[in-house]
Motif scaffolding. Sequence first.
Motif, short mmCIF file in Angstrom:
data_model
loop_
_atom_site.label_atom_id
_atom_site.label_comp_id
_atom_site.label_asym_id
_atom_site.label_seq_id
_atom_site.Cartn_x
_atom_site.Cartn_y
_atom_site.Cartn_z
N ALA A 16 0.83 -1.21 0.00
CA ALA A 16 0.00 0.00 0.00
C ALA A 16 0.87 1.26 0.00
CB ALA A 16 -0.93 0.00 1.21
N ASP A 17 1.95 1.23 0.77
CA ASP A 17 2.86 2.39 0.81
C ASP A 17 3.48 2.65 -0.56
OD1 ASP A 17 2.36 2.80 3.47
OD2 ASP A 17 4.20 1.83 4.18
N LYS A 18 3.79 1.59 -1.28
CA LYS A 18 4.40 1.75 -2.61
C LYS A 18 3.37 2.27 -3.62
CE LYS A 18 8.18 -1.52 -2.02
NZ LYS A 18 8.09 -1.53 -0.55
N ILE A 19 2.14 1.78 -3.51
CA ILE A 19 1.08 2.29 -4.39
C ILE A 19 0.83 3.77 -4.10
CG2 ILE A 19 -1.38 2.12 -4.99
CD1 ILE A 19 -1.20 -0.88 -4.36
N ASP A 20 0.84 4.11 -2.82
CA ASP A 20 0.66 5.51 -2.42
C ASP A 20 1.77 6.38 -3.00
OD1 ASP A 20 -0.46 7.69 -0.66
OD2 ASP A 20 1.54 7.53 0.21
#
Length: 224
Positions: free
Chosen positions: A69-73
Amino acid sequence: MTETRYSNQELADIFQTIANLLEIKGEVIYKILAYRKAADNLRDYGGNVYTVWQDGKLTDIPGVGKAIADKIDELFSTGHLEFMDKLSEEVPPSLAELLEVPDLGPKKVALFWKEIGITNLAELEAAARAGQLQTLPGMGQKSEAKILAGIESLSRRTTRTPLWKAWPLAEELLTKLKNFPDVEKAAAGGSLRRMRETVGDLDLLVAANDSSPVMQAFTSLPEV
């Protein structure tokens, strides 16, 4: 930073490429599987990931934990992924295109890269024609001939440019664009941004105070 909108498929392609490069690198299996699972779930997800991100609910998507999720963000927020940049310094992104050759998986690609320094399709073809591949563990004349046949089959299927050829040119053009006085930001787009194995056109995204002088200077470059 300017938001960048990725489709579900584009996100899946990025995480699939990360998984492939990690496997070629020899990373622990659970990390590889986590990225593959994320890629599969993003590809198959029925909703719009961008909308879910806007709602702050990325971890509600199956297979998407905090790390993913952090990478998508980061991708949506900046159009960039630092993890991919660092990984690309360790493992040449052009190795991913070798996986397009029929029956050639990450372990064989890693073998060719680590043993004889192959980093792209042209080098693989040259090594096969020189008989270098058959000397490697688990390889032989038949395996080498099969790889050559696969490369020839691949070249007949596409007129697109391999990533290993397109990437250096794109980096050179982006460096020059970023040095133009009116340019605030320049980044790769399209297949380059998604790190696809082949590229149709070089899509370069530019934010500038005044686009006219930038376009004039860009079109006057010898590479254009």
